[in-house]
Design a protein around this motif. Sequence first.
Motif, PDB file in Angstrom:
ATOM      1  N   ILE A  23       0.835  -1.209   0.000  1.00 55.29           N
ATOM      2  CA  ILE A  23       0.000   0.000   0.000  1.00 55.29           C
ATOM      3  C   ILE A  23       0.864   1.251   0.000  1.00 55.29           C
ATOM      4  CG2 ILE A  23      -1.622   1.353   1.396  1.00 55.29           C
ATOM      5  CD1 ILE A  23      -2.740  -1.436   2.343  1.00 55.29           C
ATOM      6  N   LEU A  24       1.852   1.283   0.864  1.00 59.04           N
ATOM      7  CA  LEU A  24       2.701   2.475   0.967  1.00 59.04           C
ATOM      8  C   LEU A  24       3.510   2.723  -0.299  1.00 59.04           C
ATOM      9  CD1 LEU A  24       3.962   2.300   4.638  1.00 59.04           C
ATOM     10  CD2 LEU A  24       2.351   3.904   3.640  1.00 59.04           C
ATOM     11  N   ARG A  25       4.022   1.668  -0.878  1.00 62.49           N
ATOM     12  CA  ARG A  25       4.800   1.841  -2.120  1.00 62.49           C
ATOM     13  C   ARG A  25       3.899   2.360  -3.239  1.00 62.49           C
ATOM     14  NH1 ARG A  25       9.960  -0.448  -2.094  1.00 62.49           N
ATOM     15  NH2 ARG A  25      10.389  -1.770  -0.312  1.00 62.49           N
ATOM     16  N   ALA A  26       2.687   1.830  -3.319  1.00 64.22           N
ATOM     17  CA  ALA A  26       1.769   2.227  -4.386  1.00 64.22           C
ATOM     18  C   ALA A  26       1.227   3.641  -4.187  1.00 64.22           C
ATOM     19  CB  ALA A  26       0.612   1.233  -4.482  1.00 64.22           C
ATOM     20  N   GLN A  27       0.858   3.985  -2.961  1.00 61.52           N
ATOM     21  CA  GLN A  27       0.186   5.266  -2.731  1.00 61.52           C
ATOM     22  C   GLN A  27       1.128   6.408  -2.354  1.00 61.52           C
ATOM     23  OE1 GLN A  27      -2.945   4.554   0.108  1.00 61.52           O
ATOM     24  NE2 GLN A  27      -4.229   3.549  -1.387  1.00 61.52           N
ATOM     25  N   TYR A  28       2.260   6.075  -1.696  1.00 64.24           N
ATOM     26  CA  TYR A  28       3.120   7.142  -1.163  1.00 64.24           C
ATOM     27  C   TYR A  28       4.575   7.037  -1.609  1.00 64.24           C
ATOM     28  CZ  TYR A  28      -0.858   7.862   1.924  1.00 64.24           C
ATOM     29  OH  TYR A  28      -2.114   8.092   2.418  1.00 64.24           O
ATOM     30  N   ASN A  29       4.904   5.992  -2.379  1.00 62.62           N
ATOM     31  CA  ASN A  29       6.257   5.786  -2.875  1.00 62.62           C
ATOM     32  C   ASN A  29       7.284   5.698  -1.738  1.00 62.62           C
ATOM     33  OD1 ASN A  29       8.075   5.289  -4.951  1.00 62.62           O
ATOM     34  ND2 ASN A  29       8.654   7.454  -5.065  1.00 62.62           N
ATOM     35  N   ARG A  34      10.763   2.153   5.892  1.00 70.49           N
ATOM     36  CA  ARG A  34      11.134   3.576   5.948  1.00 70.49           C
ATOM     37  C   ARG A  34      10.046   4.389   6.646  1.00 70.49           C
ATOM     38  NH1 ARG A  34      13.909   4.001  -0.014  1.00 70.49           N
ATOM     39  NH2 ARG A  34      15.638   2.615   0.521  1.00 70.49           N
ATOM     40  N   PHE A  35       8.790   4.037   6.401  1.00 70.93           N
ATOM     41  CA  PHE A  35       7.705   4.718   7.102  1.00 70.93           C
ATOM     42  C   PHE A  35       7.810   4.479   8.603  1.00 70.93           C
ATOM     43  CE2 PHE A  35       3.500   4.277   9.069  1.00 70.93           C
ATOM     44  CZ  PHE A  35       3.134   5.616   9.059  1.00 70.93           C
ATOM     45  N   LEU A  36       8.108   3.244   9.008  1.00 70.67           N
ATOM     46  CA  LEU A  36       8.277   2.947  10.432  1.00 70.67           C
ATOM     47  C   LEU A  36       9.402   3.788  11.026  1.00 70.67           C
ATOM     48  CD1 LEU A  36       7.883  -0.942  10.617  1.00 70.67           C
ATOM     49  CD2 LEU A  36       6.291   0.800  11.434  1.00 70.67           C
ATOM     50  N   ALA A  37      10.494   3.916  10.296  1.00 71.55           N
ATOM     51  CA  ALA A  37      11.618   4.730  10.780  1.00 71.55           C
ATOM     52  C   ALA A  37      11.175   6.178  10.972  1.00 71.55           C
ATOM     53  CB  ALA A  37      12.791   4.648   9.805  1.00 71.55           C
ATOM     54  N   LEU A  38      10.464   6.719  10.004  1.00 69.60           N
ATOM     55  CA  LEU A  38       9.982   8.100  10.114  1.00 69.60           C
ATOM     56  C   LEU A  38       9.031   8.250  11.302  1.00 69.60           C
ATOM     57  CD1 LEU A  38       9.355   8.862   6.338  1.00 69.60           C
ATOM     58  CD2 LEU A  38      11.159   9.828   7.780  1.00 69.60           C
ATOM     59  N   THR A  39       8.158   7.272  11.486  1.00 69.85           N
ATOM     60  CA  THR A  39       7.221   7.313  12.599  1.00 69.85           C
ATOM     61  C   THR A  39       7.962   7.270  13.931  1.00 69.85           C
ATOM     62  OG1 THR A  39       5.494   6.271  11.285  1.00 69.85           O
ATOM     63  CG2 THR A  39       5.238   6.157  13.668  1.00 69.85           C
ATOM     64  N   LEU A  40       8.950   6.412  14.037  1.00 64.32           N
ATOM     65  CA  LEU A  40       9.718   6.311  15.277  1.00 64.32           C
ATOM     66  C   LEU A  40      10.454   7.601  15.587  1.00 64.32           C
ATOM     67  CD1 LEU A  40      11.010   2.666  14.897  1.00 64.32           C
ATOM     68  CD2 LEU A  40       9.500   3.522  16.692  1.00 64.32           C
ATOM     69  N   VAL A  41      10.995   8.243  14.562  1.00 65.47           N
ATOM     70  CA  VAL A  41      11.685   9.516  14.778  1.00 65.47           C
ATOM     71  C   VAL A  41      10.684  10.599  15.175  1.00 65.47           C
ATOM     72  CG1 VAL A  41      12.982  11.376  13.664  1.00 65.47           C
ATOM     73  CG2 VAL A  41      13.648   8.995  13.288  1.00 65.47           C
ATOM     74  N   GLY A  42       9.585  10.696  14.448  1.00 65.48           N
ATOM     75  CA  GLY A  42       8.634  11.787  14.664  1.00 65.48           C
ATOM     76  C   GLY A  42       7.719  11.620  15.851  1.00 65.48           C
ATOM     77  N   GLU A  43       7.207  10.424  16.037  1.00 60.80           N
ATOM     78  CA  GLU A  43       6.192  10.214  17.061  1.00 60.80           C
ATOM     79  C   GLU A  43       6.751   9.663  18.367  1.00 60.80           C
ATOM     80  OE1 GLU A  43       2.854  10.936  16.579  1.00 60.80           O
ATOM     81  OE2 GLU A  43       3.539  11.831  14.725  1.00 60.80           O
TER      82      GLU A  43
END
Length: 145
Positions: A23-29, A34-43
Motif C-alpha cells: 500500500i505504501l509503495r503504491a500510494q506514497y512511494n 522507511r515509514f516505520l523509521a519516520l514514525t519512530l523519529v517523529g512520534e
Amino acid sequence: MERNLSFNLHVLTARLDRAADRILRAQYNVSYSRFLALTLVGELGASTQRALAECLGVTEPSVSRMTAILAAEGLLDVQPDPGGGRRRRLSLTDKGKQLVSSVQQGFEERLAALVTHSGVPYDEYAKHTAQLLATFDHVEREGTK
C-alpha cells in the motif's frame, strides 16, 4: 479452540507488514520499513541513529543507509550530535511530518475497516492489543518472565 497463538500472531504480523508495504509503495512511494523509521523519529522520539536501530531491531549501518536515503528524499534531517562523537541527531522535516501524518490516518482507517469486517469489535481489539503491548513492556523492564 486450537492453541496456535504464537504461529497465528507471526502469520498475521507478516501479512500485515507485506500489505502495508504494498500500500505504501503504491500510494506514497515509500516502503513500510522507511515509514516505520519516520514514525519512530517523529512520534516516538528515536532521535539518534543508535536509538532508531534499537527500536527497529536492525544494525546501525543499516539505519545509517536508510537515514541517508530519507534525508536525500527530504523527509529526514540528519545532523551531527552537539555532544560530539559519531552520533547523528534525527528529526523529521516538514515534508516528513506531512507524510507520516497522512499515512497514519489512512492506515488507521483501513485497519479499522478490516477489523470491523472480520466481526471483531475494533475498540476491544485496540484495547487488548494495547494491554498486551503494555504487559510486554513491563516484563522487559522488570526482567521477569
